[in-house]
Motif scaffolding. Structure first.
Motif, PDB file in Angstrom:
ATOM      1  N   THR A 251       0.840  -1.196   0.000  1.00  0.00           N
ATOM      2  CA  THR A 251       0.000   0.000   0.000  1.00  0.00           C
ATOM      3  C   THR A 251       0.875   1.245   0.000  1.00  0.00           C
ATOM      4  O   THR A 251       1.861   1.319   0.731  1.00  0.00           O
ATOM      5  CB  THR A 251      -0.885   0.023   1.260  1.00  0.00           C
ATOM      6  OG1 THR A 251      -1.604  -1.212   1.348  1.00  0.00           O
ATOM      7  CG2 THR A 251      -1.846   1.197   1.250  1.00  0.00           C
ATOM      8  N   ARG A 252       0.519   2.235  -0.808  1.00  0.00           N
ATOM      9  CA  ARG A 252       1.197   3.530  -0.744  1.00  0.00           C
ATOM     10  C   ARG A 252       0.374   4.442   0.149  1.00  0.00           C
ATOM     11  O   ARG A 252      -0.858   4.516   0.015  1.00  0.00           O
ATOM     12  CB  ARG A 252       1.357   4.143  -2.130  1.00  0.00           C
ATOM     13  CG  ARG A 252       2.059   5.508  -2.085  1.00  0.00           C
ATOM     14  CD  ARG A 252       2.719   5.862  -3.386  1.00  0.00           C
ATOM     15  NE  ARG A 252       3.405   7.150  -3.320  1.00  0.00           N
ATOM     16  CZ  ARG A 252       4.586   7.352  -2.750  1.00  0.00           C
ATOM     17  NH1 ARG A 252       5.212   6.335  -2.177  1.00  0.00           N
ATOM     18  NH2 ARG A 252       5.160   8.537  -2.749  1.00  0.00           N
TER      19      ARG A 252
ATOM     20  N   TYR B 210      -1.956   2.132  -8.779  1.00  0.00           N
ATOM     21  CA  TYR B 210      -2.642   2.237  -7.496  1.00  0.00           C
ATOM     22  C   TYR B 210      -4.092   2.669  -7.704  1.00  0.00           C
ATOM     23  O   TYR B 210      -4.419   3.315  -8.703  1.00  0.00           O
ATOM     24  CB  TYR B 210      -1.958   3.259  -6.583  1.00  0.00           C
ATOM     25  CG  TYR B 210      -0.585   2.851  -6.104  1.00  0.00           C
ATOM     26  CD1 TYR B 210      -0.439   2.005  -5.010  1.00  0.00           C
ATOM     27  CD2 TYR B 210       0.559   3.303  -6.755  1.00  0.00           C
ATOM     28  CE1 TYR B 210       0.819   1.626  -4.575  1.00  0.00           C
ATOM     29  CE2 TYR B 210       1.824   2.919  -6.321  1.00  0.00           C
ATOM     30  CZ  TYR B 210       1.940   2.080  -5.222  1.00  0.00           C
ATOM     31  OH  TYR B 210       3.189   1.704  -4.789  1.00  0.00           O
TER      32      TYR B 210
ATOM     33  N   PRO C 290      -2.930  -2.411  -5.747  1.00  0.00           N
ATOM     34  CA  PRO C 290      -2.806  -1.987  -4.351  1.00  0.00           C
ATOM     35  C   PRO C 290      -3.421  -0.604  -4.144  1.00  0.00           C
ATOM     36  O   PRO C 290      -3.637   0.152  -5.094  1.00  0.00           O
ATOM     37  CB  PRO C 290      -1.296  -1.958  -4.124  1.00  0.00           C
ATOM     38  CG  PRO C 290      -0.696  -1.813  -5.477  1.00  0.00           C
ATOM     39  CD  PRO C 290      -1.634  -2.487  -6.424  1.00  0.00           C
TER      40      PRO C 290
ATOM     41  N   LEU D  30      -3.763   3.282  -2.834  1.00  0.00           N
ATOM     42  CA  LEU D  30      -3.125   4.538  -2.457  1.00  0.00           C
ATOM     43  C   LEU D  30      -4.006   5.097  -1.347  1.00  0.00           C
ATOM     44  O   LEU D  30      -5.103   5.594  -1.602  1.00  0.00           O
ATOM     45  CB  LEU D  30      -3.057   5.507  -3.636  1.00  0.00           C
ATOM     46  CG  LEU D  30      -2.672   6.952  -3.303  1.00  0.00           C
ATOM     47  CD1 LEU D  30      -1.271   7.029  -2.705  1.00  0.00           C
ATOM     48  CD2 LEU D  30      -2.776   7.852  -4.527  1.00  0.00           C
TER      49      LEU D  30
END
Length: 204
Positions: free
Chosen positions: A28-29, A76, A101, A103
């Motif tokens: 995850t960002r 993302y 994933p 953001l």
């Protein structure tokens, strides 16, 4: 005369937290949008989160001109960690499919300041919203939570990542936070802490 500060964690040099700050990777960002009023807060937990995660970014301001580009980073899908209508619970990544994933956009400020960030940055208000699991309680023993389940920014990020990326655990991010709280309790003295905070501490 002002005390010397560590340029990285911004704590007084004799209470530097850098040795306790990990460097954790995450799928995850995390994008933290910090209201300027939080920068000099004694417990700047958003900074600790940004320092401890290799895939995190901390921006300070009210209006973020670069936000549209940041929300469209390739690879993302952006969502906002904030309560509201049609909020969805955070769920672990489905390892059986190739979903992008997250953001995870996290406003950092008082509830009033965080709502202002959403108001002046309409791109935020348009994001799908996600929520933490219910029943969480804060380790922030120096301040009574404004509502059940209210967490510091760092605690919220840790809880979110622990949920999304289970079974990977991100609790190591909390070590400098806990040391910071212990340092403040030590500075105020045991008697003052017991008189002003111990009752709410037991309630948690």
């Amino acid at each position: 005369m002002s005390r010397l500060q560590c340029p990285r964690c911004t704590r007084p040099t004799e209470r530097c937290l850098c040795a306790l700050i990990p460097c954790l990777p995450s799928r995850t960002r995390v994008l933290i949008l910090q209201h300027p009023s939080e920068v000099r807060h004694a417990l700047n937990t958003a900074r600790l989160a940004a320092l401890g995660l290799s895939n995190a970014q901390l921006l300070v301001g009210e209006v973020f001109e670069a936000l549209p580009a940041l929300l469209q980073q390739p690879g993302y899908r952006a969502c906002l960690l904030f309560p509201g209508e049609q909020v969805q619970p955070l769920m672990p990544y489905d390892k059986s499919c190739s979903e992008l994933p997250l953001l995870l956009v996290v406003p950092d400020g008082t509830w009033r300041k965080a709502r202002k960030l959403l108001h002046v940055n309409p791109q935020l208000a348009n994001l799908p919203r996600v929520a933490l699991p219910e029943g969480l309680s804060s380790r922030y023993r120096l301040r009574k939570a404004p509502m059940p389940g209210a967490l510091s920014t760092l605690e919220a990020i840790v809880a979110a990542l622990n949920t999304i990326e289970a079974p990977t655990c991100f609790d190591a991010l909390l070590k400098p936070f806990e040391a910071l709280i212990e340092g403040q309790i030590e500075a105020m003295g045991a008697q003052t802490y017991q008189r002003n905070h111990a009752q709410s501490d037991t309630a948690l």
